[in-house]
Design a protein around this motif. Structure first.
Motif, mmCIF file in Angstrom:
data_model
loop_
_atom_site.group_PDB
_atom_site.id
_atom_site.type_symbol
_atom_site.label_atom_id
_atom_site.label_comp_id
_atom_site.label_asym_id
_atom_site.label_seq_id
_atom_site.Cartn_x
_atom_site.Cartn_y
_atom_site.Cartn_z
ATOM 1 N N ILE A 73 0.851 -1.188 0.000
ATOM 2 C CA ILE A 73 0.000 0.000 0.000
ATOM 3 C C ILE A 73 0.888 1.240 0.000
ATOM 4 O O ILE A 73 2.087 1.156 0.275
ATOM 5 C CB ILE A 73 -0.961 0.010 1.213
ATOM 6 N N PRO A 74 0.341 2.393 -0.327
ATOM 7 C CA PRO A 74 1.152 3.618 -0.342
ATOM 8 C C PRO A 74 1.873 3.833 0.987
ATOM 9 O O PRO A 74 1.376 3.495 2.056
ATOM 10 C CB PRO A 74 0.104 4.714 -0.590
ATOM 11 N N GLY A 75 3.081 4.403 0.868
ATOM 12 C CA GLY A 75 3.895 4.625 2.051
ATOM 13 C C GLY A 75 4.994 3.596 2.199
ATOM 14 O O GLY A 75 5.688 3.568 3.217
ATOM 15 N N GLY A 76 5.160 2.738 1.183
ATOM 16 C CA GLY A 76 6.229 1.745 1.224
ATOM 17 C C GLY A 76 6.054 0.720 2.313
ATOM 18 O O GLY A 76 7.012 0.371 3.003
ATOM 19 N N ALA A 283 17.640 12.474 3.205
ATOM 20 C CA ALA A 283 16.195 12.721 3.215
ATOM 21 C C ALA A 283 15.482 11.689 4.087
ATOM 22 O O ALA A 283 15.683 10.484 3.931
ATOM 23 C CB ALA A 283 15.652 12.656 1.798
ATOM 24 N N PRO A 284 14.653 12.147 5.020
ATOM 25 C CA PRO A 284 13.949 11.197 5.891
ATOM 26 C C PRO A 284 12.900 10.376 5.164
ATOM 27 O O PRO A 284 12.479 9.332 5.648
ATOM 28 C CB PRO A 284 13.301 12.112 6.940
ATOM 29 N N ASP A 285 12.466 10.854 3.985
ATOM 30 C CA ASP A 285 11.447 10.135 3.228
ATOM 31 C C ASP A 285 12.063 9.326 2.083
ATOM 32 O O ASP A 285 11.468 9.164 1.019
ATOM 33 C CB ASP A 285 10.400 11.100 2.677
ATOM 34 N N ALA A 286 13.280 8.829 2.292
ATOM 35 C CA ALA A 286 13.942 8.014 1.274
ATOM 36 C C ALA A 286 13.071 6.810 0.921
ATOM 37 O O ALA A 286 12.441 6.223 1.801
ATOM 38 C CB ALA A 286 15.294 7.536 1.785
#
Length: 309
Positions: A73-76, A283-286
């Motif tokens: 699902i979205p968000g890895g 980047a924290p959202d890697a």
């Protein structure tokens, strides 16, 4: 005729019950063979497709999900419940207006007849009259209500000819009674968990492609990249594909299972987890990448080899 979401879902459930009534729950009967069990699993997969073709994509897919289904699902990450998976599907409005149907090309089962996997090709029929081709991989567990999906992945694929001819199933030598030996089952689960971790560790030393070739079966399949219409077949071909043609180049990624499901017969299982970069960027959202891999072995003394991912 127009249906509300609730009535469409109810129709899907009713049709599903009728389509899958021939799949009895519980352990294999005394006369069961590996072939009859996998045929039952494939029939269940086709039955869900037949239901999905007459309802919307959201209802069609969710009807086959187990309560604890893991779907990317979205968000890895993976869903931890059917409700979470449905919510992710509902976030795309097209899913409530589209229909899906699919064809399983291959299936495999565990010796205890309680777990299995299927993979194949899907067509999504959109509300505007266009179609979109997909691939899918499902891992199934037999519940009292019948076969249900506990790990699911589908991916859009480019247009192109693919073969829908059935591939010989992946079968154990015989069907055995399910085991209630919790200690033995935990040993099987641990051995599979450790194999997945060793796979990741070796890929960073001997090369990603070499590791994929070593840990896979000769007939393993991989969903391939965005330009692959068909599955990539064979551990050697998969190794070349995932390494970009550089099989000995060490992996810059690492992965490990967060959840491992294994059959009581210890010959089939699935690992579910996240792929991460070795050196996290600033980047924290890697980006991270959810994965699940189906593993099989001839018996409990043989090494695990992946058969589908």
């Amino acid at each position: 005729m127009r249906h509300t979401k609730r009535s469409t879902a109810a129709l899907g459930v009713a049709l599903l019950c009728a389509a899958c009534a021939s799949s009895p729950p519980g352990p294999p009967s005394g006369g069961a063979t590996p072939r009859t069990v996998v045929d039952e699993l494939l029939a269940a997969d086709r039955g869900f497709s037949a239901v999905a073709a007459r309802t919307d994509l959201l209802s069609g897919l969710s009807a086959m999900f187990a309560p604890d289904v893991a779907m990317a699902i979205p968000g890895g990450r993976f869903s931890t419940s059917a409700a979470e998976a449905v919510e992710a599907l509902r976030a795309n409005p097209d899913n409530a207006k589209s229909r899906a149907e699919w064809v399983p090309v291959r299936g495999g089962i565990s010796a205890d007849g309680q777990q299995g996997y299927t993979w194949g090709y899907m067509t999504v029929h959109k509300a505007d009259g266009t179609t979109a081709p997909h691939k899918y991989l499902s891992y199934w567990v037999k519940r009292p209500e019948g076969w249900r999906v506990v790990a699911y992945r589908r991916r859009a694929r480019p247009p192109g000819e693919v073969s829908l001819a059935p591939v010989a199933p992946s079968l154990p030598a015989r069907v055995v009674a399910p085991s209630a030996d919790a200690a033995a089952i935990e040993r099987f689960r641990t051995s599979l968990d450790q194999t997945e971790r060793a796979f990741s560790a070796e890929s960073q030393v001997i090369g990603l492609g070499v590791a994929f070739a070593r840990y896979g079966s000769a007939d393993a399949v991989n969903m391939g990249g965005p330009n692959d219409a068909a599955f990539v077949v064979g551990s050697q071909a998969i190794g070349l594909a995932v390494s970009g043609g550089k099989p000995t180049e060490p992996s810059s990624l690492n992965w490990a299972p967060d959840r491992t499901i294994v059959a009581t017969s210890g010959d089939l299982g699935v690992t579910i987890g996240i792929i991460r970069q070795n050196v996290p960027p600033a980047a924290p959202d890697a980006p991270v990448f959810p994965f699940f891999t189906v593993w099989q072995r001839a018996d409990t003394t043989a090494p695990w080899l992946y058969v589908a991912e």
